[in-house]
Design a protein around this motif. Structure first.
Motif, PDB file in Angstrom:
ATOM      1  N   ASP A 367       0.824  -1.225   0.000  1.00 29.55           N
ATOM      2  CA  ASP A 367       0.000   0.000   0.000  1.00 29.55           C
ATOM      3  C   ASP A 367       0.855   1.271   0.000  1.00 29.55           C
ATOM      4  OD1 ASP A 367      -0.728  -0.224   3.593  1.00 29.55           O
ATOM      5  OD2 ASP A 367       1.126  -0.153   2.428  1.00 29.55           O
ATOM      6  N   GLU A 368       2.199   1.119  -0.108  1.00 33.05           N
ATOM      7  CA  GLU A 368       3.076   2.293  -0.112  1.00 33.05           C
ATOM      8  C   GLU A 368       4.397   1.896  -0.778  1.00 33.05           C
ATOM      9  OE1 GLU A 368       5.612   4.883   3.186  1.00 33.05           O
ATOM     10  OE2 GLU A 368       4.004   3.530   3.878  1.00 33.05           O
ATOM     11  N   PRO A 369       4.963   2.747  -1.637  1.00 37.19           N
ATOM     12  CA  PRO A 369       6.234   2.357  -2.268  1.00 37.19           C
ATOM     13  C   PRO A 369       7.390   2.384  -1.269  1.00 37.19           C
ATOM     14  CG  PRO A 369       5.630   4.593  -2.921  1.00 37.19           C
ATOM     15  CD  PRO A 369       4.483   4.060  -2.094  1.00 37.19           C
ATOM     16  N   VAL A 370       8.377   1.510  -1.490  1.00 37.82           N
ATOM     17  CA  VAL A 370       9.598   1.531  -0.679  1.00 37.82           C
ATOM     18  C   VAL A 370      10.514   2.598  -1.269  1.00 37.82           C
ATOM     19  CG1 VAL A 370      11.648   0.215  -0.030  1.00 37.82           C
ATOM     20  CG2 VAL A 370       9.410  -0.923  -0.099  1.00 37.82           C
ATOM     21  N   ARG A 371      10.978   3.509  -0.425  1.00 38.17           N
ATOM     22  CA  ARG A 371      11.833   4.612  -0.916  1.00 38.17           C
ATOM     23  C   ARG A 371      13.294   4.333  -0.566  1.00 38.17           C
ATOM     24  NH1 ARG A 371       7.876   6.965   1.861  1.00 38.17           N
ATOM     25  NH2 ARG A 371       9.288   7.770   3.470  1.00 38.17           N
ATOM     26  N   GLY A 373      17.529   5.823  -1.397  1.00 38.86           N
ATOM     27  CA  GLY A 373      18.272   6.925  -2.005  1.00 38.86           C
ATOM     28  C   GLY A 373      19.643   7.116  -1.379  1.00 38.86           C
ATOM     29  N   GLY A 374      20.456   7.979  -2.026  1.00 41.16           N
ATOM     30  CA  GLY A 374      21.768   8.369  -1.483  1.00 41.16           C
ATOM     31  C   GLY A 374      22.919   7.755  -2.262  1.00 41.16           C
ATOM     32  N   TRP A 375      24.082   8.452  -2.246  1.00 38.26           N
ATOM     33  CA  TRP A 375      25.293   7.894  -2.864  1.00 38.26           C
ATOM     34  C   TRP A 375      26.427   7.870  -1.843  1.00 38.26           C
ATOM     35  CZ3 TRP A 375      29.502  11.151  -3.109  1.00 38.26           C
ATOM     36  CH2 TRP A 375      29.242  12.511  -2.945  1.00 38.26           C
ATOM     37  N   ALA A 376      26.577   8.947  -1.021  1.00 39.76           N
ATOM     38  CA  ALA A 376      27.613   8.928   0.027  1.00 39.76           C
ATOM     39  C   ALA A 376      27.157   7.997   1.157  1.00 39.76           C
ATOM     40  CB  ALA A 376      27.848  10.330   0.561  1.00 39.76           C
ATOM     41  N   PHE A 377      25.909   8.124   1.532  1.00 38.64           N
ATOM     42  CA  PHE A 377      25.243   7.229   2.489  1.00 38.64           C
ATOM     43  C   PHE A 377      23.987   6.734   1.777  1.00 38.64           C
ATOM     44  CE2 PHE A 377      27.954   8.350   5.938  1.00 38.64           C
ATOM     45  CZ  PHE A 377      28.286   9.684   5.739  1.00 38.64           C
ATOM     46  N   ARG A 378      23.821   5.415   1.613  1.00 40.85           N
ATOM     47  CA  ARG A 378      22.707   4.911   0.808  1.00 40.85           C
ATOM     48  C   ARG A 378      21.877   3.887   1.584  1.00 40.85           C
ATOM     49  NH1 ARG A 378      20.687   5.385  -3.991  1.00 40.85           N
ATOM     50  NH2 ARG A 378      19.480   3.660  -4.948  1.00 40.85           N
ATOM     51  N   GLY A 379      20.555   3.977   1.395  1.00 44.47           N
ATOM     52  CA  GLY A 379      19.713   2.974   2.015  1.00 44.47           C
ATOM     53  C   GLY A 379      18.240   3.326   1.941  1.00 44.47           C
ATOM     54  N   LEU A 380      17.439   2.448   2.586  1.00 44.81           N
ATOM     55  CA  LEU A 380      15.983   2.657   2.596  1.00 44.81           C
ATOM     56  C   LEU A 380      15.617   3.815   3.518  1.00 44.81           C
ATOM     57  CD1 LEU A 380      14.518  -0.964   2.917  1.00 44.81           C
ATOM     58  CD2 LEU A 380      15.160   0.265   0.877  1.00 44.81           C
ATOM     59  N   GLN A 381      14.487   4.457   3.184  1.00 44.88           N
ATOM     60  CA  GLN A 381      13.958   5.499   4.071  1.00 44.88           C
ATOM     61  C   GLN A 381      12.724   4.981   4.799  1.00 44.88           C
ATOM     62  OE1 GLN A 381      13.608   8.451   0.956  1.00 44.88           O
ATOM     63  NE2 GLN A 381      15.356   9.538   1.850  1.00 44.88           N
ATOM     64  N   ASN A 382      12.118   3.955   4.256  1.00 42.85           N
ATOM     65  CA  ASN A 382      10.947   3.347   4.889  1.00 42.85           C
ATOM     66  C   ASN A 382      10.875   1.889   4.456  1.00 42.85           C
ATOM     67  OD1 ASN A 382      10.322   3.588   2.152  1.00 42.85           O
ATOM     68  ND2 ASN A 382       8.128   3.695   2.592  1.00 42.85           N
ATOM     69  N   LEU A 383      10.069   1.082   5.156  1.00 49.16           N
ATOM     70  CA  LEU A 383       9.814  -0.294   4.727  1.00 49.16           C
ATOM     71  C   LEU A 383       8.462  -0.747   5.279  1.00 49.16           C
ATOM     72  CD1 LEU A 383      10.588  -2.847   3.252  1.00 49.16           C
ATOM     73  CD2 LEU A 383      11.900  -3.579   5.256  1.00 49.16           C
ATOM     74  N   PRO A 384       7.407  -0.567   4.467  1.00 48.66           N
ATOM     75  CA  PRO A 384       6.059  -0.962   4.899  1.00 48.66           C
ATOM     76  C   PRO A 384       5.933  -2.493   4.907  1.00 48.66           C
ATOM     77  CG  PRO A 384       6.018  -0.169   2.622  1.00 48.66           C
ATOM     78  CD  PRO A 384       7.427   0.009   3.108  1.00 48.66           C
ATOM     79  N   VAL A 385       5.588  -3.078   6.051  1.00 47.18           N
ATOM     80  CA  VAL A 385       5.426  -4.534   6.131  1.00 47.18           C
ATOM     81  C   VAL A 385       4.188  -4.913   6.936  1.00 47.18           C
ATOM     82  CG1 VAL A 385       7.932  -4.975   6.017  1.00 47.18           C
ATOM     83  CG2 VAL A 385       6.796  -4.793   8.255  1.00 47.18           C
ATOM     84  N   LYS A 386       3.765  -6.157   6.690  1.00 45.19           N
ATOM     85  CA  LYS A 386       2.702  -6.747   7.522  1.00 45.19           C
ATOM     86  C   LYS A 386       3.389  -7.689   8.500  1.00 45.19           C
ATOM     87  CE  LYS A 386      -0.565  -6.608   3.688  1.00 45.19           C
ATOM     88  NZ  LYS A 386      -0.954  -7.496   2.552  1.00 45.19           N
ATOM     89  N   TRP A 387       3.183  -7.452   9.801  1.00 46.76           N
ATOM     90  CA  TRP A 387       3.890  -8.204  10.835  1.00 46.76           C
ATOM     91  C   TRP A 387       3.134  -9.501  11.103  1.00 46.76           C
ATOM     92  CZ3 TRP A 387       8.591  -7.525  12.707  1.00 46.76           C
ATOM     93  CH2 TRP A 387       8.964  -8.230  13.874  1.00 46.76           C
ATOM     94  N   LEU A 388       3.267 -10.460  10.191  1.00 49.49           N
ATOM     95  CA  LEU A 388       2.499 -11.714  10.282  1.00 49.49           C
ATOM     96  C   LEU A 388       3.343 -12.811  10.918  1.00 49.49           C
ATOM     97  CD1 LEU A 388       0.996 -11.518   6.686  1.00 49.49           C
ATOM     98  CD2 LEU A 388      -0.066 -10.795   8.845  1.00 49.49           C
ATOM     99  N   GLN A 389       2.771 -13.517  11.916  1.00 53.86           N
ATOM    100  CA  GLN A 389       3.571 -14.515  12.642  1.00 53.86           C
ATOM    101  C   GLN A 389       3.452 -15.908  12.049  1.00 53.86           C
ATOM    102  OE1 GLN A 389       2.088 -13.541  16.551  1.00 53.86           O
ATOM    103  NE2 GLN A 389       4.060 -12.529  16.922  1.00 53.86           N
TER     104      GLN A 389
END
Ligand code: HEM
Length: 389
Positions: A367-371, A373-389
């Motif tokens: 329901d939301e894109p994973v964002r 970015g970055g070149w000097a420091f790079r990585g995700l800004q968010n990670l929408p997940v369903k916490w299913l056991q």
């Protein structure tokens, strides 16, 4: 300025995805001057690996550099014995022995407590609700600043790494960095009386016990916060995202054919949380047909070295069975990450196995894109997940 061929980049496109341009540079001009960054970039793994060890040429001492100016003179901006002395002083906190005997159990307790607060079946932002607080709590323990919230730790780390990558000289970014360093100074002042009376195994505790000058103690605590919050946070969320978006790779880890450590190391190679480290040319130098002038700025592009086709087959592919021994995700020389052992324990011994054991059916929410970015420091800004056991 170096005699390296000039290559222009589009800063916004480079921030969004640096890899196509870095591949072009490795191919056409592995040493290239990029006017938009005002620096000469080394993009091949061999040049980076050799140069980082030549500290009499590629110096970390950069008095005019952003890190020195904004965060004080820490070990990462020193060479030779001055550098090694501060590394030795910090080692008792981050040594494999201390990580094993002291920190790992504490990291585990932080992970369990944070997961206990996540409602089963809920839709969360994994970065905000686990990776960020977990990295923050672990770093509070390691640095000794247990008198602050993990939110402060994260905001100050973010403020400093944006400040030291502020090559566009944005005054607001610089102001946030100053606010971060003042916050850390106040937190150190607040806990100092207790730490002096009861020194512990934390970075603040061992640096004080080493007799290091207070100015250097502050500078190195700030360094640990700048590098010790952002990178683990990005590496934890990034490895989870990589495994969930490559189910065949996750299956290899779950079957035990591949370890969580291999999964993390491959993620850190594939998308290096620290994509660049700067150096100052200390004397006129030459690499093949490129001449460098004294005092010019050079960027060692770790993110590019880790995708160098000469050393990694199908370099753009996330492959947990890959041999990552040539990865320079933690550096390639005397400044090799002091927190590497703590990070491996935090991420591969605690976070990843605990997460996938407690949320067996974790999945990325659509329901939301994973964002990212970055070149000097790079990585995700968010990670929408369903916490299913
Ligand atoms: C995934 C996690 C991490 C990654 C990928 C990472 C990466 C790096 C890299 C690439 C360098 C070397 C830069 C260079 O050669 O110029 C470095 C240095 C350093 N890192 Fe980390 N780091 C991580 C976590 C941590 C943590 C948790 C701490 C603190 C406990 C830490 C503390 C340091 C320090 C103090 C240095 C400077 C070492 C020196 O100058 O001798 N790092 N890190």
């Amino acid at each position: 300025m170096s005699t390296a061929p000039r290559i222009d980049i589009d800063p916004a496109a480079f921030w969004a995805d640096p890899y196509p341009m870095l591949a072009k540079m490795r191919q056409e001009a592995p040493i290239a001057f990029v006017p938009q960054l005002g620096s000469t970039l080394l993009t091949s793994r061999d040049d980076i690996s050799i140069s980082e060890k030549q500290i009499d040429v590629f110096s970390s001492h950069q008095p005019a550099g952003l890190m020195h100016r904004l965060m004080g003179h820490n070990m990462m901006r020193k060479d030779g014995e001055a550098h090694q002395a501060e590394r030795r002083a910090m080692f008792p906190t981050v040594s494999p022995k201390t990580v094993k005997a002291h920190w790992t159990a504490l990291f585990q307790a932080h992970a369990e407590r944070i997961i206990d607060a996540i409602a089963p079946g809920s839709r969360i932002d994994f970065m905000r609700d686990f990776a960020l607080p977990f990295s923050g709590e672990c770093l509070k323990s390691i640095t000794g600043l247990t008198n602050i919230g993990y939110q402060d730790m994260d905001a100050w780390s973010q403020g400093m790494i944006e400040g030291i990558a502020n090559y566009g000289d944005d005054p607001e970014v610089e102001a946030r960095c100053h606010a971060a360093t003042s916050g850390i100074d106040a937190a150190i002042d607040d806990i100092l009386p207790v730490m002096r009376k009861h020194p512990d195994q934390s970075i603040l505790g061992v640096l004080l016990a080493s007799g290091m000058a207070m100015e250097s103690v502050r500078a190195n605590v700030k360094l640990a916060i700048s590098g010790g919050q952002n990178e683990p946070r990005k590496a934890i969320a990034g490895t989870v995202w990589a495994l969930l978006s490559h189910p065949d790779q996750l299956a290899l880890v779950r079957s035990g054919e591949v370890s969580w450590l291999q999964a993390f190391e491959e993620y850190a190679r594939w998308i290096s949380p620290i994509g660049m480290s700067p150096r100052r040319i200390a004397k006129p130098w030459r690499i093949r047909d490129v001449s460098f002038e004294r005092d010019e700025r050079v960027f060692l592009m770790f993110g590019s070295a880790n995708r160098d086709e000469k050393h990694f087959e199908r370099a753009d592919v996330f492959d947990v069975r890959r041999d990552t021994s040539k990865s320079v995700a933690f550096g390639a020389g005397p400044h090799f990450c002091a927190g590497a052992f703590a990070s491996r324990a935090m991420i591969a011994e605690v976070a990843l196995p605990t997460l996938f054991a407690r949320a067996k059916n974790l999945e990325i929410a659509d329901d939301e894109p994973v964002r990212i970015g970055g070149w000097a420091f790079r990585g995700l800004q968010n990670l929408p997940v369903k916490w299913l056991q």
